[in-house]
Scaffold this motif. Structure first.
Motif, PDB file in Angstrom:
ATOM      1  N   SER A  51      -0.186   4.229  18.901  1.00 63.28           N
ATOM      2  CA  SER A  51      -0.583   4.315  17.491  1.00 63.28           C
ATOM      3  C   SER A  51      -0.488   5.746  16.992  1.00 63.28           C
ATOM      4  O   SER A  51      -0.032   6.000  15.880  1.00 63.28           O
ATOM      5  CB  SER A  51      -2.016   3.810  17.297  1.00 63.28           C
ATOM      6  OG  SER A  51      -2.111   2.447  17.570  1.00 63.28           O
ATOM      7  N   ARG A  54       3.200   6.600  16.563  1.00 64.93           N
ATOM      8  CA  ARG A  54       3.763   5.932  15.382  1.00 64.93           C
ATOM      9  C   ARG A  54       3.294   6.619  14.101  1.00 64.93           C
ATOM     10  O   ARG A  54       4.074   6.828  13.171  1.00 64.93           O
ATOM     11  CB  ARG A  54       3.355   4.457  15.375  1.00 64.93           C
ATOM     12  CG  ARG A  54       3.984   3.688  14.254  1.00 64.93           C
ATOM     13  CD  ARG A  54       3.797   2.198  14.416  1.00 64.93           C
ATOM     14  NE  ARG A  54       4.184   1.540  13.201  1.00 64.93           N
ATOM     15  CZ  ARG A  54       3.476   0.598  12.613  1.00 64.93           C
ATOM     16  NH1 ARG A  54       2.368   0.170  13.144  1.00 64.93           N
ATOM     17  NH2 ARG A  54       3.889   0.047  11.496  1.00 64.93           N
ATOM     18  N   SER A  70      -3.547   5.942   0.612  1.00 67.39           N
ATOM     19  CA  SER A  70      -3.995   5.044   1.678  1.00 67.39           C
ATOM     20  C   SER A  70      -5.446   5.326   2.047  1.00 67.39           C
ATOM     21  O   SER A  70      -6.247   4.400   2.202  1.00 67.39           O
ATOM     22  CB  SER A  70      -3.128   5.204   2.932  1.00 67.39           C
ATOM     23  OG  SER A  70      -1.822   4.779   2.693  1.00 67.39           O
ATOM     24  N   SER A  88      -6.458   1.892  13.006  1.00 64.75           N
ATOM     25  CA  SER A  88      -5.043   1.517  12.959  1.00 64.75           C
ATOM     26  C   SER A  88      -4.630   1.067  11.560  1.00 64.75           C
ATOM     27  O   SER A  88      -3.439   1.034  11.244  1.00 64.75           O
ATOM     28  CB  SER A  88      -4.733   0.430  13.983  1.00 64.75           C
ATOM     29  OG  SER A  88      -5.442  -0.756  13.685  1.00 64.75           O
ATOM     30  N   ILE A  89      -5.603   0.751  10.694  1.00 69.28           N
ATOM     31  CA  ILE A  89      -5.290   0.387   9.311  1.00 69.28           C
ATOM     32  C   ILE A  89      -4.599   1.533   8.590  1.00 69.28           C
ATOM     33  O   ILE A  89      -3.785   1.310   7.690  1.00 69.28           O
ATOM     34  CB  ILE A  89      -6.556  -0.088   8.552  1.00 69.28           C
ATOM     35  CG1 ILE A  89      -6.199  -0.700   7.184  1.00 69.28           C
ATOM     36  CG2 ILE A  89      -7.533   1.036   8.340  1.00 69.28           C
ATOM     37  CD1 ILE A  89      -5.573  -2.038   7.263  1.00 69.28           C
ATOM     38  N   TYR A  90      -4.890   2.778   8.996  1.00 75.79           N
ATOM     39  CA  TYR A  90      -4.247   3.927   8.358  1.00 75.79           C
ATOM     40  C   TYR A  90      -2.740   3.894   8.589  1.00 75.79           C
ATOM     41  O   TYR A  90      -1.960   4.187   7.692  1.00 75.79           O
ATOM     42  CB  TYR A  90      -4.844   5.241   8.868  1.00 75.79           C
ATOM     43  CG  TYR A  90      -6.212   5.511   8.326  1.00 75.79           C
ATOM     44  CD1 TYR A  90      -6.383   6.106   7.082  1.00 75.79           C
ATOM     45  CD2 TYR A  90      -7.343   5.150   9.046  1.00 75.79           C
ATOM     46  CE1 TYR A  90      -7.644   6.337   6.568  1.00 75.79           C
ATOM     47  CE2 TYR A  90      -8.610   5.379   8.540  1.00 75.79           C
ATOM     48  CZ  TYR A  90      -8.752   5.967   7.301  1.00 75.79           C
ATOM     49  OH  TYR A  90     -10.000   6.193   6.797  1.00 75.79           O
ATOM     50  N   VAL A  91      -2.330   3.542   9.795  1.00 72.27           N
ATOM     51  CA  VAL A  91      -0.904   3.457  10.112  1.00 72.27           C
ATOM     52  C   VAL A  91      -0.265   2.314   9.322  1.00 72.27           C
ATOM     53  O   VAL A  91       0.742   2.493   8.638  1.00 72.27           O
ATOM     54  CB  VAL A  91      -0.672   3.254  11.625  1.00 72.27           C
ATOM     55  CG1 VAL A  91       0.812   3.082  11.925  1.00 72.27           C
ATOM     56  CG2 VAL A  91      -1.258   4.403  12.422  1.00 72.27           C
ATOM     57  N   ALA A  92      -0.880   1.151   9.394  1.00 71.51           N
ATOM     58  CA  ALA A  92      -0.301  -0.036   8.764  1.00 71.51           C
ATOM     59  C   ALA A  92      -0.218   0.098   7.246  1.00 71.51           C
ATOM     60  O   ALA A  92       0.828  -0.176   6.639  1.00 71.51           O
ATOM     61  CB  ALA A  92      -1.115  -1.272   9.143  1.00 71.51           C
ATOM     62  N   LEU A  93      -1.303   0.525   6.617  1.00 68.38           N
ATOM     63  CA  LEU A  93      -1.305   0.614   5.155  1.00 68.38           C
ATOM     64  C   LEU A  93      -0.406   1.731   4.654  1.00 68.38           C
ATOM     65  O   LEU A  93       0.322   1.550   3.672  1.00 68.38           O
ATOM     66  CB  LEU A  93      -2.727   0.799   4.623  1.00 68.38           C
ATOM     67  CG  LEU A  93      -2.844   0.786   3.095  1.00 68.38           C
ATOM     68  CD1 LEU A  93      -2.352  -0.541   2.510  1.00 68.38           C
ATOM     69  CD2 LEU A  93      -4.273   1.055   2.664  1.00 68.38           C
ATOM     70  N   THR A  94      -0.431   2.883   5.324  1.00 68.85           N
ATOM     71  CA  THR A  94       0.436   3.987   4.909  1.00 68.85           C
ATOM     72  C   THR A  94       1.898   3.583   5.017  1.00 68.85           C
ATOM     73  O   THR A  94       2.702   3.844   4.114  1.00 68.85           O
ATOM     74  CB  THR A  94       0.149   5.246   5.746  1.00 68.85           C
ATOM     75  OG1 THR A  94      -1.232   5.581   5.616  1.00 68.85           O
ATOM     76  CG2 THR A  94       1.002   6.416   5.286  1.00 68.85           C
ATOM     77  N   ASP A  95       2.256   2.921   6.101  1.00 68.11           N
ATOM     78  CA  ASP A  95       3.619   2.442   6.285  1.00 68.11           C
ATOM     79  C   ASP A  95       3.978   1.429   5.199  1.00 68.11           C
ATOM     80  O   ASP A  95       5.063   1.479   4.615  1.00 68.11           O
ATOM     81  CB  ASP A  95       3.754   1.821   7.675  1.00 68.11           C
ATOM     82  CG  ASP A  95       5.180   1.473   8.032  1.00 68.11           C
ATOM     83  OD1 ASP A  95       6.097   2.250   7.690  1.00 68.11           O
ATOM     84  OD2 ASP A  95       5.389   0.423   8.674  1.00 68.11           O
ATOM     85  N   HIS A  96       3.069   0.526   4.902  1.00 74.31           N
ATOM     86  CA  HIS A  96       3.298  -0.500   3.883  1.00 74.31           C
ATOM     87  C   HIS A  96       3.513   0.134   2.503  1.00 74.31           C
ATOM     88  O   HIS A  96       4.456  -0.223   1.787  1.00 74.31           O
ATOM     89  CB  HIS A  96       2.103  -1.452   3.848  1.00 74.31           C
ATOM     90  CG  HIS A  96       2.174  -2.477   2.777  1.00 74.31           C
ATOM     91  ND1 HIS A  96       3.000  -3.575   2.854  1.00 74.31           N
ATOM     92  CD2 HIS A  96       1.512  -2.578   1.588  1.00 74.31           C
ATOM     93  CE1 HIS A  96       2.859  -4.305   1.752  1.00 74.31           C
ATOM     94  NE2 HIS A  96       1.970  -3.721   0.977  1.00 74.31           N
TER      95      HIS A  96
END
Length: 131
Positions: A51, A54, A70, A88-96
């Motif tokens: 994570s 990524r 984000s 891990s929401i930081y990775v997912a939302l920023t990527d989104h």
């Protein structure tokens, strides 16, 4: 440990790698320098090294405004939902968000095939997203 850009560095905290964000935190810094506590705005302590890796890759391509957006959305969601969310929401939302902005700039508009389900089964989260 490493400077990602002027505002983001990687460091260690409790023997784990973390990503630290703050205004000009990485400016003229090198690995091994001490991070002044007063300059730290946010520490991202992700659960796995995958994570962290990524997120570091993502941060090289993502403008600071998208990361800040984000962070604001996640802070609002935590407050609204009244519970802790996984880092891990930081990775997912920023990527989104980054991907959605890139698609918009290219004139690509995709509908969401699950929008009805999300709106009805996750209404509180849906309303947070709309906000």
């Amino acid at each position: 440990m490493k400077v990602i850009n002027n505002n983001i560095v990687t460091s260690t905290q409790n023997d784990s790698e973390v990503i630290v964000m703050g205004k000009e935190l990485g400016f003229n810094k090198t690995g091994g320098d001490i991070i002044p506590q007063a300059k730290i705005d946010k520490i991202f302590a992700l659960n796995t090294s995958a994570s962290v890796d990524r997120f570091k890759l993502l941060l090289k391509d993502v403008p600071m405004q998208e990361l800040q957006a984000s962070d604001e959305i996640i802070s609002y969601a935590k407050l609204s939902l009244g519970k802790r969310l996984s880092d891990s929401i930081y990775v997912a939302l920023t990527d989104h968000i980054h991907f959605a902005i890139q698609r918009l700039k290219k004139g690509m508009d995709f509908g969401n095939a699950l929008s009805w389900e999300v709106k009805h089964f996750y209404n509180h989260e849906y309303l947070i997203g709309k906000e």
